[in-house]
Design a protein around this motif. Structure first.
Motif, PDB file in Angstrom:
ATOM      1  N   GLY A   1       0.752  -1.265  -0.057  1.00  0.00           N
ATOM      2  CA  GLY A   1      -0.056   0.055  -0.008  1.00  0.00           C
ATOM      3  C   GLY A   1       0.877   1.384  -0.063  1.00  0.00           C
ATOM      4  N   LEU A   2       1.853   1.380   0.755  1.00  0.00           N
ATOM      5  CA  LEU A   2       2.946   2.531   0.862  1.00  0.00           C
ATOM      6  C   LEU A   2       3.615   2.623  -0.604  1.00  0.00           C
ATOM      7  CD1 LEU A   2       4.216   1.956   4.252  1.00  0.00           C
ATOM      8  CD2 LEU A   2       2.730   3.637   3.699  1.00  0.00           C
ATOM      9  N   ALA A   3       3.924   1.552  -1.299  1.00  0.00           N
ATOM     10  CA  ALA A   3       4.534   1.737  -2.708  1.00  0.00           C
ATOM     11  C   ALA A   3       3.655   1.906  -3.692  1.00  0.00           C
ATOM     12  CB  ALA A   3       5.103   0.198  -2.885  1.00  0.00           C
ATOM     13  N   VAL A   4       2.148   1.761  -3.332  1.00  0.00           N
ATOM     14  CA  VAL A   4       1.467   2.265  -4.527  1.00  0.00           C
ATOM     15  C   VAL A   4       1.183   3.578  -4.251  1.00  0.00           C
ATOM     16  CG1 VAL A   4      -1.167   2.143  -5.158  1.00  0.00           C
ATOM     17  CG2 VAL A   4       0.208   0.189  -4.786  1.00  0.00           C
TER      18      VAL A   4
ATOM     19  N   GLY B   1      -4.675   7.367   8.723  1.00  0.00           N
ATOM     20  CA  GLY B   1      -5.065   8.273   7.804  1.00  0.00           C
ATOM     21  C   GLY B   1      -5.250   9.778   8.484  1.00  0.00           C
ATOM     22  N   ALA B   2      -5.775   9.615   9.603  1.00  0.00           N
ATOM     23  CA  ALA B   2      -6.209  11.213  10.280  1.00  0.00           C
ATOM     24  C   ALA B   2      -4.909  12.027  10.572  1.00  0.00           C
ATOM     25  CB  ALA B   2      -6.926  10.949  11.531  1.00  0.00           C
ATOM     26  N   LEU B   3      -3.814  11.227  10.835  1.00  0.00           N
ATOM     27  CA  LEU B   3      -2.506  11.821  11.182  1.00  0.00           C
ATOM     28  C   LEU B   3      -1.907  12.341   9.884  1.00  0.00           C
ATOM     29  CD1 LEU B   3      -1.041   9.552  13.769  1.00  0.00           C
ATOM     30  CD2 LEU B   3      -1.866  11.968  14.333  1.00  0.00           C
ATOM     31  N   THR B   4      -1.921  11.350   8.576  1.00  0.00           N
ATOM     32  CA  THR B   4      -1.458  11.750   7.374  1.00  0.00           C
ATOM     33  C   THR B   4      -2.351  12.926   6.673  1.00  0.00           C
ATOM     34  OG1 THR B   4      -1.089   9.544   7.023  1.00  0.00           O
ATOM     35  CG2 THR B   4      -1.166  10.938   5.054  1.00  0.00           C
ATOM     36  N   ALA B   5      -3.536  13.201   6.962  1.00  0.00           N
ATOM     37  CA  ALA B   5      -4.304  14.336   6.537  1.00  0.00           C
ATOM     38  C   ALA B   5      -4.079  15.538   7.177  1.00  0.00           C
ATOM     39  CB  ALA B   5      -5.880  13.982   6.787  1.00  0.00           C
TER      40      ALA B   5
ATOM     41  N   GLU C   1      -0.915  20.820   6.814  1.00  0.00           N
ATOM     42  CA  GLU C   1       0.134  21.764   7.215  1.00  0.00           C
ATOM     43  C   GLU C   1       1.039  22.098   6.259  1.00  0.00           C
ATOM     44  OE1 GLU C   1       1.815  19.951  10.590  1.00  0.00           O
ATOM     45  OE2 GLU C   1       0.321  20.129  11.834  1.00  0.00           O
ATOM     46  N   GLN C   2       1.083  20.871   5.227  1.00  0.00           N
ATOM     47  CA  GLN C   2       2.031  21.530   4.037  1.00  0.00           C
ATOM     48  C   GLN C   2       1.361  22.136   2.882  1.00  0.00           C
ATOM     49  OE1 GLN C   2       3.877  17.648   3.046  1.00  0.00           O
ATOM     50  NE2 GLN C   2       4.651  17.438   5.323  1.00  0.00           N
TER      51      GLN C   2
ATOM     52  N   GLN D   1       3.688   8.734   9.202  1.00  0.00           N
ATOM     53  CA  GLN D   1       5.145   9.294   8.684  1.00  0.00           C
ATOM     54  C   GLN D   1       5.286   8.591   7.432  1.00  0.00           C
ATOM     55  OE1 GLN D   1       6.593  12.106   9.987  1.00  0.00           O
ATOM     56  NE2 GLN D   1       4.502  11.779  11.148  1.00  0.00           N
ATOM     57  N   LEU D   2       5.373   7.412   7.261  1.00  0.00           N
ATOM     58  CA  LEU D   2       5.702   6.817   5.738  1.00  0.00           C
ATOM     59  C   LEU D   2       4.728   7.186   4.858  1.00  0.00           C
ATOM     60  CD1 LEU D   2       6.637   3.236   7.417  1.00  0.00           C
ATOM     61  CD2 LEU D   2       8.100   4.836   6.260  1.00  0.00           C
ATOM     62  N   THR D   3       3.467   7.199   5.032  1.00  0.00           N
ATOM     63  CA  THR D   3       2.376   7.486   4.250  1.00  0.00           C
ATOM     64  C   THR D   3       2.847   9.019   3.622  1.00  0.00           C
ATOM     65  OG1 THR D   3       0.807   6.456   5.143  1.00  0.00           O
ATOM     66  CG2 THR D   3      -0.060   7.935   3.508  1.00  0.00           C
ATOM     67  N   VAL D   4       2.992  10.180   4.421  1.00  0.00           N
ATOM     68  CA  VAL D   4       3.646  11.432   4.135  1.00  0.00           C
ATOM     69  C   VAL D   4       4.574  11.350   3.157  1.00  0.00           C
ATOM     70  CG1 VAL D   4       4.034  13.716   5.094  1.00  0.00           C
ATOM     71  CG2 VAL D   4       2.110  12.305   6.203  1.00  0.00           C
ATOM     72  N   THR D   5       5.722  10.668   3.825  1.00  0.00           N
ATOM     73  CA  THR D   5       6.789  10.552   2.702  1.00  0.00           C
ATOM     74  C   THR D   5       6.639  10.046   1.465  1.00  0.00           C
ATOM     75  OG1 THR D   5       8.153  10.243   4.943  1.00  0.00           O
ATOM     76  CG2 THR D   5       9.190   9.513   2.946  1.00  0.00           C
ATOM     77  N   ALA D   6       5.800   9.051   1.518  1.00  0.00           N
ATOM     78  CA  ALA D   6       5.363   8.254   0.011  1.00  0.00           C
ATOM     79  C   ALA D   6       4.654   9.397  -0.664  1.00  0.00           C
ATOM     80  CB  ALA D   6       4.546   7.108   0.246  1.00  0.00           C
ATOM     81  N   LEU D   7       3.886  10.112  -0.240  1.00  0.00           N
ATOM     82  CA  LEU D   7       2.926  11.144  -1.070  1.00  0.00           C
ATOM     83  C   LEU D   7       3.680  12.374  -1.442  1.00  0.00           C
ATOM     84  CD1 LEU D   7      -0.512  10.683   0.898  1.00  0.00           C
ATOM     85  CD2 LEU D   7       0.352   9.661  -1.476  1.00  0.00           C
TER      86      LEU D   7
END
Length: 359
Positions: A187-190, A263-267, A272-273, A351-357
């Protein structure tokens, strides 16, 4: 008719849980109608919005299954076979009760949607959401009823499959842990490949959520192992053994809640960015709140089911002279152990999701 009688004669707490299922179904139905109205006003980009609306649908069905498992009317009891309520009939009762609750929610969603569009007059806030809900376009009745029927049909079918005789037998919790980790990594890779927005981001998040759900029982079992490691006392030993035994049931809703929290932390981090994707427009916030509420309610309902199932064991411990403080300490220790694992896990996945996006 028997299912309706059992539903009507249940205790207030059971009725409250069914009303919560109806409320979740109403929220999901309203979101589906909103996506339908938006597709009529502007077909471009309607398919990704429909895919994002399936996330509340999935968590609503998950919550409905958890409520059906705790329903006293669906449990085998002595003498019920003689009354014609064997295991198969009890599953049918659970499916019908779930369908009734979800149908009530879908009907409320339709009434609220039409009222806010201004098509049902004589009530407060009539037509207050006419612009948001695209009241200038006629709503196709067949398409609206088809979307509203999704929640009752899928929820009742899932309840029947989950509660069917022999369906509760599982593999050990540790067997699904590698699969969960692999799906989370996929999922992180996608997400890293697809970037922000579009079906690719949803596909990646869905794979991550399914992976965390599969890994949940294994993580809960590992928590039980750590709790009772290194010369445990009575409290730690009791907490660890119970946590290992409860891992197959509490692990999946715990993993789903971790996925929602991530997902909430990623949002929050993306907002913020300045790169937060809003897939459902103004209703993205309410949809996220619905998903979080359903995930938390599912975990709480599962905990209630586990507590009800352990009542004979608690009574036996009290009869043997077990101190009440030991039992309360074991409950608190299990909660602390799960929080100690789930909070860092949710933060790390976010954190990994934010980095991936963002890269």
């Amino acid at each position: 008719m028997l299912a309706l009688r059992l539903t009507r004669g249940s205790r207030p707490l059971v009725q409250l849980r069914r009303l919560l299922v109806a409320a979740a179904s109403a929220g999901t139905g309203f979101l589906l109608l909103y996506v339908l109205a938006g597709a009529l006003a502007g077909p471009a980009g309607s398919f990704p919005r429909l895919l994002w609306a399936l996330v509340p649908l999935a968590v609503t069905v998950h919550f409905a299954v958890a409520v059906a498992r705790t329903d006293p009317a669906t449990r085998p009891r002595e003498g019920m076979d003689a009354a014609g309520l064997g295991p198969v009939r009890l599953v049918l009762v659970a499916a019908i009760s779930t369908a009734v609750a979800c149908t009530l929610g879908s009907a409320l969603a339709l009434a609220a949607f039409l009222h806010l569009r201004g098509e049902v007059s004589g009530l407060p806030f009539d037509g207050a959401g006419a612009r948001l809900l695209h009241a200038d376009r006629p709503l196709p009745v067949a398409a609206a009823l088809t979307l509203l029927a999704l929640v009752p049909l899928i929820a009742s079918a899932t309840v029947a499959l989950t509660l069917r005789p022999g369906a509760r037998a599982r593999r050990t919790p540790q067997a699904e842990l590698p699969w969960g980790i692999s799906l989370t990594a996929c999922g992180l890779a996608v997400e890293a490949y697809a970037g922000r927005g579009g079906p690719g981001m949803l596909t990646g998040w869905a794979l991550t959520a399914v992976g965390l759900s599969l890994a949940g029982p294994g993580l809960a079992y590992a928590c039980g192992t750590l709790v009772q490691a290194v010369r445990p006392g009575a409290t730690r030993l009791l907490a660890g053994r119970i946590l290992q035994e409860e891992a197959p049931r509490v692990g999946r809703p715990l993993g789903v809640l971790c996925a929602v929290a991530a997902g909430a932390l990623t949002a929050l981090a993306l907002r913020e960015q300045g790169g937060l994707h809003v897939p459902l427009g103004p209703l993205t916030g309410p949809a996220a709140a619905l998903v979080g509420a359903c995930a938390a309610a599912t975990l709480l309902t599962t905990a209630v089911e586990i507590r009800q199932g352990r009542s004979p064991a608690r009574e036996a411990l009290r009869d043997l002279g077990g101190a009440a403080g030991v039992l309360r300490g074991a409950v608190a220790l299990r909660a602390v152990a799960l929080l100690a694992v789930c909070v860092p896990l949710s933060w790390g996945v976010a954190q990994l999701t934010v980095t991936a996006l963002t890269h």
